[in-house]
Write an enzyme that holds these catalytic residues in place. Structure first.
Site, PDB file in Angstrom:
ATOM      1  CB  SER A 103      -6.129  -9.458   0.547  1.00 29.87           C
ATOM      2  OG  SER A 103      -4.941  -8.724   0.355  1.00 29.87           O
ATOM      3  NE  ARG A 124      -9.104  -1.588  -0.985  1.00 31.38           N
ATOM      4  CZ  ARG A 124      -9.820  -2.629  -0.632  1.00 31.38           C
ATOM      5  NH1 ARG A 124     -10.149  -3.537  -1.501  1.00 31.38           N
ATOM      6  NH2 ARG A 124     -10.229  -2.785   0.619  1.00 31.38           N
ATOM      7  CG  HIS A 167      -0.985  -4.827  -0.422  1.00 31.47           C
ATOM      8  ND1 HIS A 167      -1.496  -6.106  -0.496  1.00 31.47           N
ATOM      9  CD2 HIS A 167      -1.842  -4.128   0.354  1.00 31.47           C
ATOM     10  CE1 HIS A 167      -2.600  -6.169   0.216  1.00 31.47           C
ATOM     11  NE2 HIS A 167      -2.852  -4.978   0.737  1.00 31.47           N
ATOM     12  CE  LYS A 196      -8.520  -9.149   8.530  1.00 32.12           C
ATOM     13  NZ  LYS A 196      -7.786  -8.335   7.540  1.00 32.12           N
TER      14      LYS A 196
END
Length: 160
Positions: free
Chosen positions: A129, A91, A18, A42
């Site tokens: 993460s 990614r 990040h 979440k």
């Protein structure tokens, strides 16, 4: 007119990947606003206020980086901030599939917004993460993946 980019995410936690996206984004935009969104689907592992503080410390020497928290649609927050760009890191192709749909909806909600995708630097691509949370949950060191030390974070909030 300043070129303001909102870099939205849950950042639970904020990783070196990040950080890399923000620093590279500063070469493209006058200001990068890191927006820590409250995702209703979440449950956070690291408290929102603690993560905000850690990100602010990470960029304390960057006057063109700002950190905000929000509980709204990203497109609405971008409009309120005067941001006409959303900054996102990719990614892999799975990230692209996910992000593409979101970018289309954001454009529908806020016609002036453009999403800019930066490909993650190769050495940082394996970091996520969720992997960091799992490693930390089971007592493994994760500081190599973060732009700050979790021992410092643990002092701020010992319940983690």
């Amino acid at each position: 007119m300043d070129r303001i980019a909102l870099f939205p995410g849950s950042f639970d936690p904020f990783t070196r990947g990040h950080q890399d996206i923000v620093l590279r984004g500063l070469r493209l935009f006058d200001q990068v606003v890191i927006g820590i969104g409250n995702n209703a689907t979440k449950k956070r592992y690291f408290p929102l206020n603690v993560m905000k503080e850690m990100i602010e410390r990470t960029f304390s020497n960057e006057q063109n980086v700002k950190v905000v928290t929000y509980d709204d649609l990203t497109a609405h927050v971008a409009r309120e901030l005067g941001a006409t760009f959303l900054l996102r890191g990719l990614r892999n192709t799975t990230d692209f599939e996910y992000e593409n749909g979101i970018s289309q909806v954001n454009r529908y909600l806020y016609e002036e917004i453009e999403t800019v995708f930066l490909i993650t630097s190769p050495e940082l691509a394996p970091i996520s993460s969720s992997i960091i949370r799992d490693l930390h949950r089971y007592g493994q060191g994760v500081d190599n993946f973060l732009p700050y030390s979790l021992s410092e974070l643990d002092r701020i909030n010992p319940q983690i």
